[in-house]
Design a protein around this motif. Structure first.
Motif: not given
Lengths: 294, 519
Positions: A194-211
């Protein structure tokens, strides 16, 4: 009847949340409708919730002149998000495992080491010099995710999930002769899913939004991500509108079309907007599970 | 427990030390490399190979990294890979590496990081950024190369522009471009089409400007009047008999007086007169109410033809028209001076764009040679500004240009040089005539070439700028009333060290004026 009271309360909650959501939705609707309007109408009458003079010209224009850049931007964003998320989840969980491993003597030292960087940083300039002069991350795809591989907050989040796994499970595995690698991959990761999914989502969002990383480390147009293209455009508009341009030559340059700006916004938000409803329950569930057991 | 604490504090100390030392090392390196490197190379170059009449030496192939803001157009990318590459190779034996950043990084941000980390590149600068960076030793001293490597540029760009980018007598940036630049922002740029629509033909005074506003407002109530929040220059001829010019927000000089006296602008009665005028405009709605909170919107409104007037410069009517005609095809722009009479226009000499070269550049002279190419002659000017003849542009029998592509090459606002520039077919002959004589009655400001060294009053300057943004700007833009708000603001300015700041400025300026050769 308590039930009735609850019902009234529930209704008022729903109404409040509904209104709030509507308010949050307005900017998006404006962006979408603006991108579907004609430039002349927008210039003359401003934005509205429904497109003024409906047209697909803006998208047609963007895809006829910039298809290659947009597609490449998307490709880079997807690549960075996928690679970045995979790598950072691996690094983060491994670090979290180390600082929660009971038998490891220096675990507190390493926990502190990570914690220290949350409070103090060397500053932008040393970071920039380290990234470009020593690690040579400038103008490479790797440069777009390596600096973000370990997010200390998420690492602690993951460490909390690991701590919630009963130590007896690990002990019994050790008794059966499992080493750390085996325990980590066969026991900790599956149990801390569960934690894995959560942090993956956080990371994915961070990478997608990063400029920020492309801004700092990339000048090669082939490596621009879609977010950075967006930021680039907005930054130029802002600068020209602020009157700073006068300082270096008094130029008034025609800023890009209003509708193009909005169309670009829609293109950037689109994938997240499409995926988010399906993924967001993991955010909520992930955080709650951690908080109860932690 | 104790052991662990020691370990932690040791670690913390270690981390701090490394962080600090890496920073100071870099600063030190950049600083110490800056000064000696160029001069030694200069003497080396000059003595080794005196090629032809000049001392220019192009024997070693080099790569020049040029940083621009905005982005690269498709066509520029194409010619950069072919025609431009061949040209630069042939002329100065160099290769170009063109890189682009968004405008947000200009004069700070990543440009600062690149400079401070000792990267080699060249980019544009203004006077403020120049003095800041030179004091940190980040710009290369280009003085030794100007004569040998930029002879054409030197003759095609006014000497005053070169002087403007000098500090302590050294050339730290090379100006490119040379255009009519006097009286920048002193004129009112009016929508001539609207003026004629309401039955007026010209604007020559504040009263007429307000009449123009009233008439247009009656006809088009949704239009805004003034599309800026700063009319300090534009209204100067109206609120004073002096001929004022401003060094920065706080300090003005009277160009009509033959002295070296600086005027503390905000304490002057002229500022009071100006602030009252602006307050009147704001109350009347000539400056829209939203200007107080959303200034960028003003320019957007101007660009889509929803505003009546804007501060002008010699070239703005042709630079700004393209975006307006997209929304209002009949729009025309015209410059007017309000009540100027026979007061001469003031030229600051700094209006042109200039390039610096970073301190660590191995071949600063080759950068200078490249800047020379930009304005070497008509042929190269056309190439850099407009592209390739008959492919990207055509020229008719009157010498007017028609662009065949909307892609930009080297930014034309940067390149603009009276000797070479071409007007588009839709520019009126009247405008060209006016433009040609724009600088005729201009005088060079007595502050031209003076650069302030702010080391002694750095703290005061920072505090004053804070007070300016928070308290002074609303008064000077007319958003709040002078009489009510100024006394308290003056207190804040004094507390921030206004007197010490102006005294230091006056001291340096008097010293500099005394040592300046009288012309």
């Amino acid at each position: 009847m308590p039930y009735k009271e609850n019902r009234a309360l529930l209704v008022s909650f729903y109404v409040a949340i509904g209104l709030f959501s509507l308010i949050c939705l307005v900017p998006f609707v404006l962006a979408v409708s603006g991108s579907l309007s004609t430039e002349a109408k927008i210039a003359a009458d401003g934005y509205s919730l429904l497109p003024r003079g409906f047209t697909l010209d803006t998208y047609r224009f963007m895809f006829s002149s910039k298809t290659e850049q947009i597609v490449r931007g998307y490709a880079n964003s997807v690549m960075v998000t996928v690679l970045g998320t995979a790598c950072s989840v691996l690094v983060t969980t491994a670090y979290a495992y180390v600082i929660t491993a009971k038998g490891f003597r220096y675990r507190n030292f390493f926990a502190f080491l990570a914690y220290f960087t949350m409070l103090f940083s060397g500053g932008t300039l040393p970071w920039y010099i380290l990234s470009t002069k020593y690690y040579h991350l400038d103008d490479t795809l790797a440069g777009l995710f390596i600096p973000y591989l370990l997010n200390v907050f998420l690492m602690y989040l993951q460490a909390n999930y690991f701590r919630s796994i009963p130590h007896e499970v690990v002990e019994s595995a050790q008794m059966d002769g499992a080493g750390h690698i085996k325990i980590f991959f066969r026991i900790m990761l599956p149990l801390g899913q569960v934690g894995l999914v959560t942090i993956s989502l956080f990371y994915a969002l961070q990478f997608w939004n990063d400029f920020y990383l492309p801004l700092m480390l990339v000048t090669d147009e082939k490596l621009f991500t879609i977010q950075y293209m967006m930021y680039y455009m907005m930054a130029n508009i802002q600068f020209l509108a602020s009157g700073n341009a006068a300082r270096i030559g008094g130029a008034i340059v025609a800023p890009p079309l209003e509708t193009a700006k909005l169309a670009m916004t829609c293109l950037t938000v689109l994938p997240i907007a499409v995926l988010y409803p399906f993924l967001q329950r993991y955010f909520v569930r992930g955080i709650i599970v951690g908080s109860v057991k932690g | 427990m104790i052991r662990r604490l020691t370990l932690f504090s040791l670690l913390a100390a270690l981390l701090l030390v490394t962080a600090c030392s890496s920073q100071s090392n870099e600063g030190g390196n950049a600083g110490s490399n800056a000064a000696p490197a160029p001069s030694s190379e200069a003497s080396g170059n000059a003595s080794e190979t005196p090629a032809g009449t000049s001392g220019a030496d192009f024997s070693e192939p080099v790569t020049l990294k040029l940083l621009f803001y905005t982005g690269q157009s498709q066509r520029l990318a194409e010619i950069a890979g072919k025609e431009l590459k061949e040209l630069v190779k042939k002329e100065i034996n160099a290769q170009l590496d063109l890189t682009y950043l968004p405008w947000s990084e200009y004069g700070g941000g990543k440009t600062d990081l690149m400079l401070s980390s000792g990267e080699e590149f060249a980019a544009y600068t203004d006077i403020n950024y120049l003095s800041k960076s030179v004091s940190k030793g980040l710009y290369a001293d280009l003085t030794p190369y100007v004569d040998d490597y930029a002879p054409d540029l030197k003759s095609n760009v006014a000497a005053a522009s070169f002087d403007a980018f000098k500090m302590n007598g050294k050339q730290y940036a090379i100006p490119v471009g040379n255009r009519a630049s006097s009286a920048a922002f002193y004129s009112v740029m009016v929508r001539q089409d609207l003026l004629e629509e309401v039955g007026m033909s010209s604007v020559g005074s504040l009263a007429e400007l307000e009449e123009y506003y009233d008439k247009v407002h009656a006809k088009h109530p949704d239009m805004i009047g003034f599309a800026s929040a700063d009319a300090t220059y534009m209204l100067m001829y109206e609120y004073t008999d002096m001929n004022l010019n401003w060094i920065n927000n706080f300090i003005a000089v009277n160009e009509a007086a033959e002295d070296d006296k600086l005027i503390s602008w905000y304490e002057s009665p002229e500022f009071k007169a100006y602030a009252s005028l602006m307050n009147g405009w704001y109350k009347k709605g000539i400056i829209p109410k939203y200007a107080a909170t959303n200034q960028p919107q003003l320019l957007s409104d101007w660009n889509v033809g929803k505003a009546m007037f804007y501060p002008g410069t010699a070239t703005r009517p042709i630079e700004g028209i393209a975006s307006i005609t997209q929304a209002v095809p009949t729009a025309k722009l015209q410059n007017y001076f309000l009540n100027k009479n026979d007061r001469p226009k003031i030229s600051r000499g700094t209006y042109n764009t200039a390039y610096f070269v970073s301190a660590n550049a191995k071949h600063p002279e080759r950068y200078v040679a490249f800047f020379n190419l930009l304005q070497k002659n008509q042929e190269l000017y056309d190439f850099f500004t407009y592209g390739i003849k008959d492919k990207d542009y055509t020229i008719d029998e009157k010498g007017r240009i028609a662009n065949l592509t909307s892609d930009l090459f080297f930014d034309d606002w940067m390149m603009m040089n009276d000797k070479f520039m071409r007007f588009e077919t839709n520019v009126s002959d009247d405008f060209i005539e006016e433009y040609k004589h724009w600088d005729d009655d201009a005088i060079l400001s007595k502050t031209a070439g003076f650069n302030f060294d702010n080391t002694k009053v750095k703290n005061e300057e920072a505090k004053l700028n804070g007070v300016y943004t928070e308290f002074v700007a609303p008064i000077s833009s007319g958003f709040v009333d002078y009489d009510t708000y100024f006394p308290k603001t003056l207190e804040k300015l004094k507390a921030a060290g206004l007197d010490a700041y102006i005294a230091e400025y006056q001291r340096q300026f008097s010293e500099w004026s005394a040592g300046r050769p009288q012309s």
